[in-house]
Scaffold this motif. Sequence first.
Motif, short mmCIF file in Angstrom:
data_model
loop_
_atom_site.label_atom_id
_atom_site.label_comp_id
_atom_site.label_asym_id
_atom_site.label_seq_id
_atom_site.Cartn_x
_atom_site.Cartn_y
_atom_site.Cartn_z
N ARG A 15 0.79 -0.93 0.59
CA ARG A 15 -0.19 0.07 -0.21
C ARG A 15 1.12 0.89 -0.11
N ASP A 16 1.51 1.82 0.93
CA ASP A 16 3.41 3.18 0.78
C ASP A 16 3.61 2.94 -0.38
N ALA A 17 3.98 1.76 -0.48
CA ALA A 17 4.08 1.11 -1.48
C ALA A 17 4.28 2.02 -2.77
N PHE A 38 6.97 10.61 2.59
CA PHE A 38 6.17 10.57 4.20
C PHE A 38 6.00 8.68 3.61
N PHE A 39 4.82 8.67 2.29
CA PHE A 39 4.83 7.62 1.79
C PHE A 39 6.07 6.27 2.11
N ARG A 40 7.34 6.74 1.32
CA ARG A 40 8.19 5.92 1.07
C ARG A 40 8.87 5.46 2.32
N GLY A 41 9.39 6.60 3.49
CA GLY A 41 9.37 6.41 4.54
C GLY A 41 8.64 5.56 5.64
N LEU A 165 -3.94 11.06 -2.08
CA LEU A 165 -3.21 10.70 -1.17
C LEU A 165 -3.78 11.43 0.08
N ARG A 166 -3.79 12.51 -0.05
CA ARG A 166 -4.20 13.29 1.53
C ARG A 166 -5.99 12.79 2.09
N ARG A 167 -6.49 12.26 1.62
CA ARG A 167 -6.59 11.18 2.56
C ARG A 167 -6.44 9.99 3.31
N ALA A 168 -5.14 9.49 2.18
CA ALA A 168 -4.76 8.57 2.21
C ALA A 168 -4.10 8.98 3.25
N ARG A 169 -2.94 10.07 3.52
CA ARG A 169 -1.86 10.53 4.78
C ARG A 169 -3.22 10.18 6.17
N ARG A 170 -4.25 11.06 5.86
CA ARG A 170 -5.11 11.10 7.10
C ARG A 170 -5.63 8.67 7.33
#
Length: 216
Positions: A15-17, A38-41, A165-170
Amino acid sequence: MPPQETAAFDWTRYRDATLAGLSVLIPVPFVDDAFEAFFRGRIPGAVARSRGRAIPDDARAVLREGEGGGGCLALPVRLTVGLLKRLSRKLLYFLTVKTATDRLAHYWYRAFLIDHMLMSGHLADAASARVARNAMDEVLANASGPLPRLARQVIASSRNVWPVLRRARRGEEAPEVREVRSEMEGRWNDVGEELRSMAARYDAAWARLGGSGTER
């Protein structure tokens, strides 16, 4: 763990990848970089959680090496040059698509190899993680096969990723992300042989570079 098991599809592992690769499509300079970072980390942690395991902090630090870059003194120059490059890239959208495709495939490969490294016992400490990281980088430098084609298909079907992606970050999963998940799951068997071959190349590089971890 046999390569065919680590080659199996698990959305929580990728998912994050996937989100890191899609972040390249954000049409706002530097915001794309921030979301990608952010997602890579989160990739190593997501892989470990998918297996019910944890990666020690010193091993995580080795995996993170090289992901920053430049330091504070170089920041003004990087911002100026980076802005010019990114503005040009946004105007030439097909270059953005090419970059996003390459990054997405790269992050999928990276998540797969981190999983293989973890399950092989190669991330137990900083010393073994160093050998594993070098072996991974060597394999990634020569990666090729059907996975970039799948990445191209996912990128081509992705539109208006910024709110997604904003929703995914939340921590929310938009319908568009579920569609990507479904597309990946339906086609993942097509890349199984490639991933098993990559695992074998990694194992050979690990042994040649002096790895001595015990497979678990």
